[in-house]
Scaffold this active site. Structure first.
Site, PDB file in Angstrom:
ATOM      1  N   ASP A  63       0.816  -1.216   0.000  1.00  0.00           N
ATOM      2  CA  ASP A  63       0.000   0.000   0.000  1.00  0.00           C
ATOM      3  C   ASP A  63       0.851   1.268   0.000  1.00  0.00           C
ATOM      4  OD1 ASP A  63       0.989  -0.396   2.562  1.00  0.00           O
ATOM      5  OD2 ASP A  63      -0.954  -0.602   3.522  1.00  0.00           O
ATOM      6  N   ASP A 132      -7.529  -2.189  14.130  1.00  0.00           N
ATOM      7  CA  ASP A 132      -8.911  -2.536  13.777  1.00  0.00           C
ATOM      8  C   ASP A 132      -8.973  -3.800  12.913  1.00  0.00           C
ATOM      9  OD1 ASP A 132      -7.854  -1.560  11.431  1.00  0.00           O
ATOM     10  OD2 ASP A 132      -9.256   0.102  11.214  1.00  0.00           O
ATOM     11  N   HIS A 134      -7.156  -4.372  10.164  1.00  0.00           N
ATOM     12  CA  HIS A 134      -6.905  -4.179   8.729  1.00  0.00           C
ATOM     13  C   HIS A 134      -5.589  -4.838   8.304  1.00  0.00           C
ATOM     14  CE1 HIS A 134      -4.894  -0.074   9.703  1.00  0.00           C
ATOM     15  NE2 HIS A 134      -3.952  -0.764   9.101  1.00  0.00           N
ATOM     16  N   GLU A 139      -9.525  -1.624   5.282  1.00  0.00           N
ATOM     17  CA  GLU A 139     -10.180  -1.285   6.534  1.00  0.00           C
ATOM     18  C   GLU A 139     -11.438  -2.131   6.733  1.00  0.00           C
ATOM     19  OE1 GLU A 139      -8.633   0.467   8.524  1.00  0.00           O
ATOM     20  OE2 GLU A 139      -8.045   2.461   7.828  1.00  0.00           O
TER      21      GLU A 139
HETATM   22  C1  GLP Z   1      -0.372   0.518   8.529  1.00  0.00           C
HETATM   23  C2  GLP Z   1      -0.054  -0.406   7.353  1.00  0.00           C
HETATM   24  C3  GLP Z   1      -0.350  -1.855   7.697  1.00  0.00           C
HETATM   25  C4  GLP Z   1       0.260  -2.194   9.055  1.00  0.00           C
HETATM   26  C5  GLP Z   1      -0.359  -1.311  10.103  1.00  0.00           C
HETATM   27  C6  GLP Z   1       0.093  -1.619  11.524  1.00  0.00           C
HETATM   28  O1  GLP Z   1      -1.717   0.852   8.590  1.00  0.00           O
HETATM   29  N1  GLP Z   1      -0.777  -0.044   6.175  1.00  0.00           N
HETATM   30  O2  GLP Z   1       0.172  -2.690   6.675  1.00  0.00           O
HETATM   31  O3  GLP Z   1       0.053  -3.560   9.349  1.00  0.00           O
HETATM   32  O4  GLP Z   1       0.005   0.022   9.793  1.00  0.00           O
HETATM   33  O5  GLP Z   1       1.326  -1.048  11.775  1.00  0.00           O
HETATM   34  P1  GLP Z   1       2.168  -1.243  13.105  1.00  0.00           P
HETATM   35  O6  GLP Z   1       2.968  -2.484  12.895  1.00  0.00           O
HETATM   36  O7  GLP Z   1       3.000  -0.018  13.191  1.00  0.00           O
HETATM   37  O8  GLP Z   1       1.194  -1.379  14.225  1.00  0.00           O
END
Ligand code: GLP
Length: 228
Positions: A63, A132, A134, A139
């Site tokens: 993404d 959440d 995702h 989402e």
């Molecule tokens: C972002 C990314 C996700 C990732 C999420 C959680 O939203 N798009 O791919 O899994 O963050 O990140 P973290 O590991 O910092 O909690």
């Protein structure tokens, strides 16, 4: 689904890094799907230290924020180059990250899907999860069959990610993300989750009902998932 529980984030990272090292050993021209966020950051540090041969590897990132130029420090392009690609011997032409400044976003998304197909599909998709549930930026309420497309970020995700920006207002509102269907088409998935803050959502992902309200719960239907 193989669930590997480790006592610390460092130990979990070492397990996850070994999964990738094994793949690169078995298939030096593997196609790997990559994620951003603080969880994969530890994994990328471990992979850099392992000095693996990435010269024939192809990568596709999940993404990217819409509207941030590549050089913005919080673009996922900057994140990936800063934290992984510039430290390994990957060929720049084999790196694929959605273009958050694409003029024709639907056209870009369709071409991204085609590039994944042309590369032979993704052998291993690395994932973290949002609070959440995702995956990528799919989402809650995302279609479980979705492909790469534009999405609106939820207020919770913008709030979660605001820590990386000067203020909440600076967090983009939209993104390009591989779809849940794109992720499910990967031949295997490596989900890395750490910290008490993710415990409840991880329980819902692994043991709750499969529902678009918890996008990662679809992984219960994937034939080859390793959760660390
Ligand atoms: C972002 C990314 C996700 C990732 C999420 C959680 O939203 N798009 O791919 O899994 O963050 O990140 P973290 O590991 O910092 O909690």
């Amino acid at each position: 689904m193989e669930i590997i529980i480790q006592p610390t984030a460092a130990a979990a990272t070492a397990v996850a890094a070994r999964v990738i090292a094994r793949l690169l050993n078995e298939k030096p021209n593997a196609v790997i799907g990559l994620a951003t966020g603080s969880t994969p950051l530890l994994l990328y540090r471990a992979l850099i230290d392992m000095k693996l041969d990435w010269s024939r590897v192809t990568t596709f990132n999940l993404d990217e924020y819409i509207g941030l130029p590549k050089e913005h420090p919080q673009s996922y392009y900057s994140f990936m180059w800063e934290n992984l690609f510039r430290h390994i011997n990957i060929a720049p032409e084999n790196v694929h990250i959605p273009d958050g400044k694409a003029k024709d976003i639907p056209g870009f998304c369709a071409a991204y899907e085609q590039r994944i197909r042309d590369a032979g599909g993704i052998d291993l998709q690395v994932l973290g999860i949002g609070t959440d549930g995702h995956i990528g930026f799919n989402e809650p309420t995302s279609s479980l069959a979705s492909r790469t497309r534009i999405k609106t970020l939820t207020p919770q995700t913008r709030q979660d990610n605001a820590r990386f920006f000067a203020s909440l207002d600076e967090v983009p509102t939209h993104c390009i993300t591989m779809g849940i269907g794109t992720i499910m088409a990967a031949r295997s998935v490596l989900l890395v989750v750490s910290g008490e803050g993710k415990a409840t959502i991880l329980r819902d992902v692994l043991q709750g009902p499969v529902t678009p309200q918890v996008p990662a719960s679809i992984l219960q239907f994937h034939p080859s998932v390793t959760v660390v």
